[in-house]
Motif scaffolding. Structure first.
Motif, PDB file in Angstrom:
ATOM      1  N   GLU A 355      -0.896  -3.207  -9.352  1.00 46.10           N
ATOM      2  CA  GLU A 355      -1.783  -3.410  -8.187  1.00 46.10           C
ATOM      3  C   GLU A 355      -2.500  -2.105  -7.820  1.00 46.10           C
ATOM      4  OE1 GLU A 355       0.028  -7.036  -5.549  1.00 46.10           O
ATOM      5  OE2 GLU A 355       0.590  -5.028  -4.903  1.00 46.10           O
ATOM      6  N   GLY A 356      -2.872  -1.363  -8.864  1.00 50.87           N
ATOM      7  CA  GLY A 356      -3.481  -0.048  -8.635  1.00 50.87           C
ATOM      8  C   GLY A 356      -4.783  -0.101  -7.865  1.00 50.87           C
ATOM      9  N   HIS A 357      -5.419  -1.272  -7.792  1.00 49.07           N
ATOM     10  CA  HIS A 357      -6.704  -1.367  -7.066  1.00 49.07           C
ATOM     11  C   HIS A 357      -6.499  -1.372  -5.552  1.00 49.07           C
ATOM     12  CE1 HIS A 357      -5.097  -5.448  -7.465  1.00 49.07           C
ATOM     13  NE2 HIS A 357      -5.757  -5.724  -6.359  1.00 49.07           N
ATOM     14  N   LEU A 358      -5.244  -1.620  -5.104  1.00 43.53           N
ATOM     15  CA  LEU A 358      -5.003  -1.731  -3.655  1.00 43.53           C
ATOM     16  C   LEU A 358      -4.750  -0.365  -3.029  1.00 43.53           C
ATOM     17  CD1 LEU A 358      -2.696  -4.856  -3.109  1.00 43.53           C
ATOM     18  CD2 LEU A 358      -5.155  -4.689  -2.761  1.00 43.53           C
ATOM     19  N   CYS A 359      -5.316  -0.160  -1.859  1.00 42.42           N
ATOM     20  CA  CYS A 359      -5.204   1.106  -1.119  1.00 42.42           C
ATOM     21  C   CYS A 359      -3.759   1.372  -0.679  1.00 42.42           C
ATOM     22  CB  CYS A 359      -6.101   0.988   0.102  1.00 42.42           C
ATOM     23  SG  CYS A 359      -6.152   2.436   1.147  1.00 42.42           S
ATOM     24  N   CYS A 360      -3.407   2.659  -0.556  1.00 42.55           N
ATOM     25  CA  CYS A 360      -2.059   3.015  -0.089  1.00 42.55           C
ATOM     26  C   CYS A 360      -1.975   3.034   1.439  1.00 42.55           C
ATOM     27  CB  CYS A 360      -1.646   4.384  -0.638  1.00 42.55           C
ATOM     28  SG  CYS A 360      -2.647   5.755   0.009  1.00 42.55           S
ATOM     29  N   GLY A 361      -3.127   2.820   2.106  1.00 43.26           N
ATOM     30  CA  GLY A 361      -3.119   2.781   3.576  1.00 43.26           C
ATOM     31  C   GLY A 361      -3.530   4.085   4.233  1.00 43.26           C
ATOM     32  N   SER A 362      -3.793   5.100   3.420  1.00 49.15           N
ATOM     33  CA  SER A 362      -4.147   6.397   4.015  1.00 49.15           C
ATOM     34  C   SER A 362      -5.551   6.334   4.613  1.00 49.15           C
ATOM     35  CB  SER A 362      -4.056   7.489   2.944  1.00 49.15           C
ATOM     36  OG  SER A 362      -4.686   8.653   3.393  1.00 49.15           O
ATOM     37  N   ALA A 363      -6.563   6.257   3.752  1.00 51.16           N
ATOM     38  CA  ALA A 363      -7.950   5.989   4.162  1.00 51.16           C
ATOM     39  C   ALA A 363      -8.445   6.840   5.328  1.00 51.16           C
ATOM     40  CB  ALA A 363      -8.102   4.492   4.464  1.00 51.16           C
ATOM     41  N   THR A 365      -8.485   8.543   8.513  1.00 52.59           N
ATOM     42  CA  THR A 365      -7.635   8.508   9.712  1.00 52.59           C
ATOM     43  C   THR A 365      -7.023   7.118   9.922  1.00 52.59           C
ATOM     44  OG1 THR A 365      -9.621   8.033  10.994  1.00 52.59           O
ATOM     45  CG2 THR A 365      -8.899  10.325  10.937  1.00 52.59           C
ATOM     46  N   TYR A 366      -7.158   6.241   8.945  1.00 51.74           N
ATOM     47  CA  TYR A 366      -6.691   4.858   9.090  1.00 51.74           C
ATOM     48  C   TYR A 366      -5.198   4.791   9.380  1.00 51.74           C
ATOM     49  CZ  TYR A 366      -6.687  -0.193   7.990  1.00 51.74           C
ATOM     50  OH  TYR A 366      -6.593  -1.570   8.045  1.00 51.74           O
ATOM     51  N   ASN A 367      -4.416   5.656   8.685  1.00 49.37           N
ATOM     52  CA  ASN A 367      -2.958   5.566   8.872  1.00 49.37           C
ATOM     53  C   ASN A 367      -2.524   6.004  10.274  1.00 49.37           C
ATOM     54  OD1 ASN A 367      -3.623   8.163   8.196  1.00 49.37           O
ATOM     55  ND2 ASN A 367      -2.154   8.379   6.530  1.00 49.37           N
ATOM     56  N   ILE A 368      -3.443   6.629  11.022  1.00 46.50           N
ATOM     57  CA  ILE A 368      -3.137   6.956  12.425  1.00 46.50           C
ATOM     58  C   ILE A 368      -3.718   5.871  13.331  1.00 46.50           C
ATOM     59  CG2 ILE A 368      -3.558   8.632  14.280  1.00 46.50           C
ATOM     60  CD1 ILE A 368      -3.668  10.784  12.047  1.00 46.50           C
ATOM     61  N   LEU A 369      -4.942   5.427  13.034  1.00 49.40           N
ATOM     62  CA  LEU A 369      -5.620   4.488  13.931  1.00 49.40           C
ATOM     63  C   LEU A 369      -5.155   3.035  13.739  1.00 49.40           C
ATOM     64  CD1 LEU A 369      -9.205   6.030  13.764  1.00 49.40           C
ATOM     65  CD2 LEU A 369      -7.559   6.188  15.644  1.00 49.40           C
ATOM     66  N   GLN A 370      -4.664   2.713  12.543  1.00 48.10           N
ATOM     67  CA  GLN A 370      -4.179   1.342  12.261  1.00 48.10           C
ATOM     68  C   GLN A 370      -2.782   1.457  11.643  1.00 48.10           C
ATOM     69  OE1 GLN A 370      -5.832  -1.586  12.788  1.00 48.10           O
ATOM     70  NE2 GLN A 370      -7.762  -0.697  13.473  1.00 48.10           N
ATOM     71  N   PRO A 371      -1.810   2.002  12.368  1.00 49.72           N
ATOM     72  CA  PRO A 371      -0.534   2.326  11.728  1.00 49.72           C
ATOM     73  C   PRO A 371       0.220   1.128  11.160  1.00 49.72           C
ATOM     74  CG  PRO A 371      -0.406   2.655  14.119  1.00 49.72           C
ATOM     75  CD  PRO A 371      -1.842   2.379  13.791  1.00 49.72           C
ATOM     76  N   ASP A 375       1.183   1.095   7.289  1.00 52.96           N
ATOM     77  CA  ASP A 375       2.601   1.125   6.875  1.00 52.96           C
ATOM     78  C   ASP A 375       2.893   0.039   5.849  1.00 52.96           C
ATOM     79  OD1 ASP A 375       3.047   3.224   8.517  1.00 52.96           O
ATOM     80  OD2 ASP A 375       4.320   2.173   9.963  1.00 52.96           O
ATOM     81  N   ARG A 376       2.326  -1.148   6.085  1.00 54.04           N
ATOM     82  CA  ARG A 376       2.573  -2.255   5.145  1.00 54.04           C
ATOM     83  C   ARG A 376       1.978  -1.927   3.772  1.00 54.04           C
ATOM     84  NH1 ARG A 376       0.735  -7.714   7.972  1.00 54.04           N
ATOM     85  NH2 ARG A 376       1.393  -8.606   5.981  1.00 54.04           N
ATOM     86  N   LEU A 377       0.805  -1.323   3.787  1.00 52.55           N
ATOM     87  CA  LEU A 377       0.180  -0.972   2.504  1.00 52.55           C
ATOM     88  C   LEU A 377       0.957   0.129   1.796  1.00 52.55           C
ATOM     89  CD1 LEU A 377      -3.589  -1.186   3.521  1.00 52.55           C
ATOM     90  CD2 LEU A 377      -2.397  -2.625   1.859  1.00 52.55           C
ATOM     91  N   ARG A 378       1.464   1.084   2.570  1.00 51.66           N
ATOM     92  CA  ARG A 378       2.253   2.160   1.942  1.00 51.66           C
ATOM     93  C   ARG A 378       3.532   1.588   1.321  1.00 51.66           C
ATOM     94  NH1 ARG A 378       4.139   6.205   5.990  1.00 51.66           N
ATOM     95  NH2 ARG A 378       5.385   4.409   6.537  1.00 51.66           N
ATOM     96  N   GLU A 379       4.208   0.713   2.071  1.00 52.00           N
ATOM     97  CA  GLU A 379       5.447   0.127   1.532  1.00 52.00           C
ATOM     98  C   GLU A 379       5.173  -0.624   0.231  1.00 52.00           C
ATOM     99  OE1 GLU A 379       7.117  -2.181   4.751  1.00 52.00           O
ATOM    100  OE2 GLU A 379       7.212  -0.337   5.954  1.00 52.00           O
TER     101      GLU A 379
END
Ligand code: SF4
Ligand code: SF4
Length: 438
Positions: A355-363, A365-371, A375-379
């Motif tokens: 699933e390498g095409h999917l974002c890790c959730g960092s993006a 400031t996204y990981n701060i503004l949409q935690p 988090d779900r994407l990082r997991e």
């Protein structure tokens, strides 16, 4: 897609280019399958196609952004997976960038939201302030669960992302020239950046060593600063453009002085924005040509290294590397093969992440503004990486490195640090324990 803009609306170059993008969309929906927010939430309005409709309506009606538009555009990671998938070549990036600018200009966010965005826009781009914030974050880190209980999830996310070690002491690279070790084969500028020197100064150190060792002189242009990427993604366009103009001036002086073969970037999120300066400043008569010239010379560090025909070598240790493709690198810049080919050439065993095409959730400031979504994407990303049982994770973006490192015990390093190590540089700090145990 049919549009109904008036001729007066189309006199605005931003609206005119958005209209072209909208007309290219045939609403086939292929992009929904690879959109991380649609994959997680299953809501059409959290898919690229749904957002395209929302933005179209906002622009055509020429009204302030509504709460619904803001909610769904804010949830977009700007990961650009949709652009890789789209068969019709819809330039979603330019559309969503303009949507964010319109939102910033026409929508009054709740005060807490404004305060948080203002804080991020001020602190993240100033290495001095950011360093202080990192020290404060390190001390306050244990309070993250308390902040969560109080409903202050964004503050809690910020603390959780704070690395567990003290930030690096300041190194002033601005205006410095790093000469080659032997005959000079080329000369490049390297972006020092704003976050990178505080969180991972070792990345640019490794890049400079590696380039110098292969005959490339490196200059960190006098006067350069933050590239404007963070402001750009928050819709703060005036600030983003002013930062872009500043760096264009700094690099143009070098270009017209001792010359530059390329402008290298080790943070792929910044690289995507610098490569877009030409578009961002296309309507500015004083900067349009200069901006296009700078964008044409911008390269990701691996993209440039791949052109140097570096010799094959053996890795210092037989390590398996899970290569995490940052969205800004694979979707934004279409730099896909080069990092993996370089790592293989330098003797590492490289594995692609499922699933390498999917974002890790960092993006950004996204990981701060949409935690919660981040988090779900990082997991999900960490679970996919751990399936490979790698010794180390390599990535080309400090945002991804920080995001992944906060969710796994596997060491995470920048690709260039592994390459530099294999070419005779020091062992990357996150791998020190691993090398001792071998
Ligand atoms: S894949 Fe492209 S054309 Fe199809 S709906 Fe998505 S953006 Fe539109
Ligand atoms: S940029 Fe990423 S999150 Fe946004 S619509 Fe496209 S695929 Fe979805």
């Amino acid at each position: 897609m049919q549009t109904s803009f008036t001729l007066t609306q189309l006199l605005d170059p931003q609206v005119a280019s958005s209209e072209k993008i909208l007309r290219a969309c045939v609403h086939c929906g292929f992009c929904t399958a690879t959109c991380p927010t649609y994959v997680l939430l299953g809501d059409e309005l959290d898919s690229p196609r749904g957002r395209i409709y929302l933005v179209k309506e906002m622009l055509e009606q020429d009204k302030p952004a509504t709460r619904e538009v803001v909610k769904h555009v804010d949830r977009c990671l700007s990961c650009l997976a949709c652009m890789t998938t789209c068969p019709s070549g819809v330039h979603y990036m330019h559309l969503v960038d303009y949507a964010r600018e319109r939102i910033e200009k026409t929508y009054k966010r709740p005060i807490a939201d404004r305060a948080m965005r203002g804080l991020l826009a001020r602190v993240l781009v100033d290495p001095g302030l950011f360093r202080l914030a990192m020290v404060a974050g390190l001390i306050a880190r244990p309070l993250a669960p308390v902040l969560d209980v109080l409903g202050l999830h964004r503050m809690a996310a910020m603390l959780r992302l704070t690395p567990r070690r003290k930030p690096a002491p300041p190194i002033d690279r601005i205006g410095k020239v790093y000469p080659t070790e032997g005959t000079r084969r080329g000369r490049v500028a390297l972006l020092a950046g704003c976050i990178n020197p505080v969180l991972a100064p070792s990345t640019n150190e490794a890049a400079i060593r590696l380039l110098n060792r292969h005959g490339i002189e490196v200059v960190v242009a006098a006067g350069e600063a933050c590239c404007g990427s963070l402001a750009h993604h928050m819709g703060r366009e005036d600030e983003a453009l002013s930062r872009a103009r500043n760096n264009i001036d700094a690099w143009t002086r070098e270009l017209e002085g001792d010359g530059l073969d390329a402008i290298l970037v080790t943070v792929s999120g910044c690289g995507t924005t610098i490569k877009d300066y030409g578009f961002m400043l296309r309507s500015d008569p004083a900067y349009a040509m200069k901006a296009a010239r700078i964008s044409a010379r911008a390269r990701d560090i691996t993209e440039y290294l791949a052109t140097l025909n570096l010799r094959e070598t053996t890795a210092p240790m037989p390590l398996t590397v899970a290569y995490h493709a940052a969205c800004s690198l694979q979707h934004g810049q279409k730099v896909v093969r080069e990092p993996k080919q370089l790592l293989s050439k330098f003797g590492f065993v490289v594995k692609d992440v499922p699933e390498g095409h999917l974002c890790c959730g960092s993006a950004g400031t996204y990981n701060i503004l949409q935690p919660a979504l981040a988090d779900r994407l990082r997991e999900r990303k960490v679970a996919n990486i751990e399936l490979l049982t790698p010794d180390v994770i390599a990535a080309g973006n400090i945002g991804c490195i920080t995001q992944l490192a906060s969710g796994t015990a596997i060491p995470v390093v920048h690709t260039v640090e592994l390459l530099d190590w294999a070419a005779g540089g020091p062992v990357p700090e996150p791998l020190a324990a691993l090398t001792r145990s071998h």
